[in-house]
Design an enzyme around this catalytic site. Structure first.
Site, PDB file in Angstrom:
ATOM      1  N   CYS A 296     -59.149  89.907  49.220  1.00 30.23           N
ATOM      2  CA  CYS A 296     -60.423  90.642  48.981  1.00 30.23           C
ATOM      3  C   CYS A 296     -61.640  89.575  49.595  1.00 30.23           C
ATOM      4  O   CYS A 296     -62.446  90.955  49.903  1.00 30.23           O
ATOM      5  CB  CYS A 296     -60.525  90.688  46.815  1.00 30.23           C
ATOM      6  SG  CYS A 296     -61.521  88.580  46.988  1.00 30.23           S
ATOM      7  N   HIS A 355     -63.434  86.988  43.307  1.00 30.48           N
ATOM      8  CA  HIS A 355     -63.696  88.057  43.940  1.00 30.48           C
ATOM      9  C   HIS A 355     -64.451  88.362  44.613  1.00 30.48           C
ATOM     10  O   HIS A 355     -65.763  88.385  44.391  1.00 30.48           O
ATOM     11  CB  HIS A 355     -62.994  89.658  43.251  1.00 30.48           C
ATOM     12  CG  HIS A 355     -62.554  90.880  43.180  1.00 30.48           C
ATOM     13  ND1 HIS A 355     -62.344  91.277  44.163  1.00 30.48           N
ATOM     14  CD2 HIS A 355     -64.046  92.124  43.183  1.00 30.48           C
ATOM     15  CE1 HIS A 355     -61.824  92.156  44.668  1.00 30.48           C
ATOM     16  NE2 HIS A 355     -63.021  93.178  44.278  1.00 30.48           N
ATOM     17  N   ASP A 378     -66.432  97.786  47.634  1.00 30.15           N
ATOM     18  CA  ASP A 378     -64.796  97.130  47.374  1.00 30.15           C
ATOM     19  C   ASP A 378     -64.140  97.789  48.232  1.00 30.15           C
ATOM     20  O   ASP A 378     -63.636  98.072  47.856  1.00 30.15           O
ATOM     21  CB  ASP A 378     -65.097  97.157  45.942  1.00 30.15           C
ATOM     22  CG  ASP A 378     -64.048  95.629  45.290  1.00 30.15           C
ATOM     23  OD1 ASP A 378     -63.775  95.654  46.710  1.00 30.15           O
ATOM     24  OD2 ASP A 378     -63.894  94.981  44.397  1.00 30.15           O
ATOM     25  N   ASN A 418     -69.558  92.167  32.864  1.00 29.52           N
ATOM     26  CA  ASN A 418     -69.726  91.706  31.643  1.00 29.52           C
ATOM     27  C   ASN A 418     -68.787  92.296  31.348  1.00 29.52           C
ATOM     28  O   ASN A 418     -68.425  93.410  30.295  1.00 29.52           O
ATOM     29  CB  ASN A 418     -71.045  92.412  32.252  1.00 29.52           C
ATOM     30  CG  ASN A 418     -71.525  91.957  30.932  1.00 29.52           C
ATOM     31  OD1 ASN A 418     -71.839  90.847  30.333  1.00 29.52           O
ATOM     32  ND2 ASN A 418     -73.150  92.834  30.693  1.00 29.52           N
ATOM     33  N   GLU A 471     -78.485  90.778  26.823  1.00 31.46           N
ATOM     34  CA  GLU A 471     -76.617  91.934  26.538  1.00 31.46           C
ATOM     35  C   GLU A 471     -75.891  92.264  25.965  1.00 31.46           C
ATOM     36  O   GLU A 471     -75.147  92.842  27.046  1.00 31.46           O
ATOM     37  CB  GLU A 471     -76.251  89.880  27.683  1.00 31.46           C
ATOM     38  CG  GLU A 471     -75.000  89.691  28.359  1.00 31.46           C
ATOM     39  CD  GLU A 471     -73.774  89.925  27.222  1.00 31.46           C
ATOM     40  OE1 GLU A 471     -72.600  90.591  27.758  1.00 31.46           O
ATOM     41  OE2 GLU A 471     -74.283  89.861  26.093  1.00 31.46           O
TER      42      GLU A 471
END
Length: 738
Positions: A296, A355, A378, A418, A471
Site C-alpha cells: 500500500c 493502510h 487509493d 469508521n 460519531e
C-alpha cells in the site's frame, strides 16, 4: 530555438498561392525562461512545460519582412490522436490584442520583439484546458494567401497557482509542499508506535513527466476511446481516477504488481523501495511491464509522484487500524480460538495495522456544493469500482458526514475509518462474542506537516470524536445508505453456519457481550529494537468485591500489516488468584531467539492474553501489536554541499545481533543528489560489530534535498536512514538562456 518547416497541414477551406508575402523562418521557445516562470524548470529538457491558466512566450522570426498589423496569424493547439474543437482537444485562435478569457478559450497576443522581423507572442492556455502533450501550429494569412507551419510540441499541466483552475490552492506554503516538494515521509508501525519512513518522490527528475503522460495513454480508457479520454483530461477528478487504476496492474499493464505473500522472488521486496523514480523508469524501460513488487505505501508514494508531477496537489496519508469490510454492515469480525490465538479467515473482512492512501486537492464540480477540497484516492488494488481496481476520488468531507452515496467509492472509504470491530471466540461449532469495539477502526490518521518533518494528525477531518453522539449519528446514517450484503463467513477450510451471519438490523441492535469483571492490560516496558528481547507487563485487576481465580492463556504470533496472522510461535497457560479489588502485574519476556525467525517483513507481533473466570466462565481479552524498531543507520555529512561539486559522507551501522549478518548491501537514492540507485557491497558483518563506509557524492541540483540510504541483509528487513541537505548554488552560477 526551432526551425519552422514549410506547409505542414493544409486547410480545406483555404486556397493557397505560390507567393506568400509573410513567411515564418524559425521560432524561439524560451524554454528556460518559460519553465522557470511555470515552476517546471527542474523537469529538464528543452521543451516548454507550462501550467494552464498561465501565459508562456514564444518569438516568431520571419523572413523577407516583419509582421504587420494587416497580417493575420492564427495559432492551433492540439492534443491527442483525434484533435477536435467540440471535444476541446483542438483550438484555433487568433494572435491579436485583447484580454484573455482564461476560463473558456485559448488566447494569444503579439508585440514587437528586439529584431525588426521578429514578434513576441504570448500564449494563454485556459484554466480548463485538457492537460497533456500538445502540438502547436500557426496559420499565416497575408495578401489572400495562407500557409501552415508546425512550430513544435509543449506540455500542459494543472496549475495550483491559478484561481480559475480546479486544483487551485490558496496557500503558497501548501503549494510548495503538495506540488513542488520532491521528498516526503510515510508513516508506518501501529497506532501506539508511529514511525516516519522517508520517500523520494522525484516528480521533477528528467523524463518523469513523459512517463506520467505515457501512463494516461496506456490506460484502458484511452485504448477504448482516445478522443473522449483526452477530452476528459481537463478534469482532475477524471485524471486522478484513471491514475488510481493505472498505478496498480490488476486490470492492465499498470505500474506495480502487488504482493502480500512474503515470497518476493523475481522482484524487489516492497520494504526495499525508497523512491518512485526507479519504479517509474523501470516500468517505462520495460515497455510497460508491471514492476515487482508493491504494497500500500508503495502504491500511494508512486501515485503521489505522478499527481504532483501533473500538477495536482497530493499528500500521502496513513490510517492506523484500517478497516476492510465487505458485507455492507460496517462490522468487521475477527476470530480467536479457545487458547486465545488470532485466527486467519477466508473472509475479506480484515483490519490492517496500517493502510496508506493519497489525498488530492480539487474542486468537485460533478457534485453538489460542499465537497471541494481533499479527496481520497487509493491505488492499492482491494475492490473493483465500475469494473476496475481503483478507488476515489471520494471527498473527505463526505466521509466525515456519512454521505456515502456521494461518488466515488465513499462507502468503502468510510468503512476504512469508521467500522466497528467484533471479536469472537470459536470453540468447534460454538461461537461466543468477546468484544464489540466501536473505536477500533480508524486511528491516528497521519500525514506529513506542511513545511516540516513533523506528523500531522488529521483524524478529525475524517470523523467526529469516538464515543460522541455525532460519531454514532454519522455511523448510523452511513449504515442506512449502504446496501447490505451478507455472504457466509469462511473460517479456515469450512464455512461458518448461516446462523452466525446476522442481518444488519439484528447486528446493530445486539447488546454488547457480557464481559468478565476482570481487567487485563498489556504494556511494553520499552519499545524493542530488532535483536532485543521484548519486555512486557500484564496488568490484571479484579473489579469486584469477591475472590476470583483466573485462567490466563498467553500467546504471541507474527502478523502482517494487512492483519493476516501467522501461526503462534509461543504460548503459555497461567492460573492467577485475585483477592477482592486486587491488582497484580506479571512480567513477561519474549526473547529474540523465540521471535527472531518468526518476524516478517513488517516486523510486527501480536501478543494476546485471554482470561477466563472459574465461576462465571466469562472471558476478557487483551492484545497488543508490537512493531520492532529497526537498527539505526547514521549518515554524517563531512563537508559543505555545493551543486556540481563532490562532497564526502560517512555511513555508520552497527549489527545489533549476536550472530553475523551476511550479504550486506548499501543502496543510495536522492533526487538532485544521486542519479539512479548506486549500490555498495559491504560483505558480512560480525556479531555486535560496527561498520563505517565513506562515500563521495556530487549533487546536480541545488536547494533542499533528501539523501536516502538503505541497508539490505540476509538477517532482517531493510534498514533505512535519511539525511536532509541544503545544496548551495555554485558560486557565480547564472541561469542559462536560450
Amino acid at each position: 530555438m526551432r526551425w519552422a518547416p514549410g506547409i505542414a497541414q493544409q486547410s480545406p477551406l483555404t486556397s493557397f498561392c505560390s507567393l506568400v508575402e509573410l513567411q515564418l523562418a524559425f521560432i524561439t521557445w524560451h524554454s528556460t525562461k518559460n519553465n522557470l516562470q511555470h515552476r517546471t524548470a527542474e523537469m529538464g529538457g528543452q521543451q516548454v512545460i507550462a501550467r494552464r491558466g498561465q501565459p508562456f512566450t514564444i518569438t516568431l522570426h520571419f523572413q523577407g519582412r516583419g509582421y504587420l498589423h494587416g497580417d493575420s496569424l492564427h495559432l492551433i493547439a492540439e492534443t491527442g490522436p483525434q484533435p477536435d474543437q467540440q471535444a476541446g482537444t483542438q483550438s484555433i485562435f487568433p494572435v491579436g490584442p485583447g484580454q484573455p478569457d482564461l476560463k473558456r478559450a485559448w488566447r494569444a497576443t503579439a508585440s514587437a520583439a528586439s529584431g525588426p522581423r521578429s514578434t513576441d507572442v504570448v500564449v494563454w492556455p485556459p484554466a480548463g484546458a485538457p492537460i497533456g502533450r500538445y502540438q502547436l501550429k500557426i496559420r499565416v494569412d497575408s495578401d489572400h494567401t495562407s500557409k501552415f507551419y508546425y512550430l513544435g510540441d509543449f506540455i500542459l499541466l494543472f496549475n495550483a497557482w491559478c484561481p480559475d483552475d480546479d486544483v487551485y490552492l490558496e496557500s503558497e506554503l501548501e503549494r510548495e509542499e503538495y506540488v513542488l516538494n520532491e521528498q516526503g515521509l510515510i508513516y508506518q508501525g501501529n497506532k501506539n508506535w508511529i514511525r516516519p519512513v522517508p520517500w523520494n518522490f522525484g516528480q521533477f527528475e528528467e523524463g518523469i513527466v513523459g512517463i506520467c503522460l505515457k501512463l494516461l495513454d496506456r490506460s484502458l480508457h484511452f485504448l477504448h476511446d482516445p478522443g473522449r479520454d483526452c477530452s476528459l483530461r481537463n478534469s482532475p477528478v477524471y485524471v486522478s481516477r484513471v491514475l488510481s487504476a493505472m498505478i496498480n496492474s490488476n486490470d492492465d499493464n499498470g505500474v506495480l504488481l502487488g504482493n502480500w505473500s512474503e515470497d518476493y522472488s523475481g522482484g524487489v521486496r516492497p520494504t526495499e523501495w525508497s523512491g518512485s523514480i526507479a519504479i517509474l523508469t523501470q516500468w517505462d524501460h520495460s515497455g510497460g511491464r508491471p514492476v515487482k513488487y508493491g504494497q500500500c505505501w508503495v502504491f500511494a508514494a508512486v501515485m503521489c509522484t505522478v499527481l504532483r508531477c501533473l500538477g495536482i496537489p497530493s499528500r500521502v496519508v496513513t490510517n492506523f487500524d484500517s478497516g476492510h469490510e465487505k458485507d455492507g454492515n460496517l462490522i468487521i469480525d475477527v476470530f480467536y480460538d479457545k487458547a486465545g490465538h488470532l485466527l486467519p479467515t477466508e473472509s475479506k473482512d480484515s483490519i490492517w495495522n496500517f493502510h496508506v492512501w493519497n489525498e488530492c486537492w480539487m474542486a468537485r464540480r460533478d457534485l453538489p456544493p460542499g465537497y471541494h477540497g481533499w479527496q481520497v484516492l487509493d491505488a492499492t488494488p482491494q475492490e473493483r469500482s465500475n469494473g476496475l481496481y481503483c478507488c476515489g476520488p471520494a471527498p473527505v468531507s463526505a466521509i466525515r458526514e456519512g454521505d456515502v452515496d456521494v461518488r466515488f467509492d465513499a462507502p468503502f472509504v468510510f468503512s476504512m475509518v469508521n467500522a466497528d470491530r467484533v471479536a469472537w471466540l470459536l470453540d468447534g461449532a460454538r461461537k461466543e462474542k468477546l468484544q464489540w469495539d466501536t473505536s477500533a477502526v480508524g486511528n491516528n490518521i497521519s500525514t506529513k506537516c506542511v513545511g516540516s518533518d513533523e506528523r500531522e494528525d488529521i483524524t478529525s477531518a475524517y470523523k467526529y470524536p469516538e464515543g460522541s453522539l455525532a460519531e454514532r449519528r454519522v455511523f448510523l446514517k452511513a449504515l442506512g445508505q449502504r446496501q447490505p450484503l451478507s455472504p457466509p463467513v469462511r473460517y479456515r477450510s469450512g464455512v461458518l453456519p448461516v446462523a452466525f451471519s446476522a442481518s444488519v438490523e439484528d447486528r446493530t441492535r445486539e447488546p454488547p457481550p457480557a464481559m468478565a469483571q476482570t481487567s487485563l492490560k498489556l504494556q511494553l516496558v520499552e519499545s524493542p529494537e530488532v535483536g532485543q528481547d521484548i519486555q512486557l507487563v500484564l496488568a490484571a485487576c479484579n473489579l469486584e468485591f469477591v475472590h476470583k481465580e483466573l485462567k490466563l492463556s498467553l500467546s504471541a504470533q507474527a502478523v502482517l500489516h494487512d492483519g493476516h496472522p501467522r501461526p503462534p510461535f509461543w504460548q503459555e497457560t497461567l492460573y492467577l488468584s485475585l483477592r477482592p479489588r486486587e491488582g497484580k502485574e506479571l512480567p513477561w519476556t519474549i526473547s529474540y531467539q523465540q521471535y527472531g525467525q518468526q518476524l516478517g517483513e513488517d516486523k510486527q507481533l501480536c501478543v494476546i492474553a485471554l482470561g477466563e473466570e472459574n465461576t462465571t466462565w466469562l472471558k476478557t481479552l487483551a492484545e497488543k501489536t508490537i512493531t520492532m524498531a529497526s537498527p539505526s543507520l547514521d549518515i554524517h555529512v563531512l563537508a559543505s554541499v555545493v551543486v556540481n561539486q563532490p562532497f564526502p559522507i560517512q555511513v555508520v551501522f552497527a549489527n545489533p545481533l549476536s550472530e553475523p549478518v551476511g550479504n550486506c548491501v548499501l543502496t543510495m537514492e536522492g533526487s538532485g543528489l544521486v542519479k539512479g540507485q548506486p549500490q555498495i557491497q559491504l560483505g558480512p558483518l560480525g556479531p555486535r560489530k560496527q561498520t563505517s563506509v565513506r562515500l563521495q557524492l556530487t549533487p546536480y541540483k541545488s536547494g533542499p534535498r533528501q539523501l536516502h540510504v538503505t541497508l539490505k541483509s540476509s538477517q532482517f528487513p531493510p534498514v533505512k536512514g535519511h539525511k536532509q541537505l541544503q545544496v548551495a548554488p555554485r558560486s557565480g552560477w547564472r541561469c542559462r538562456r536560450d
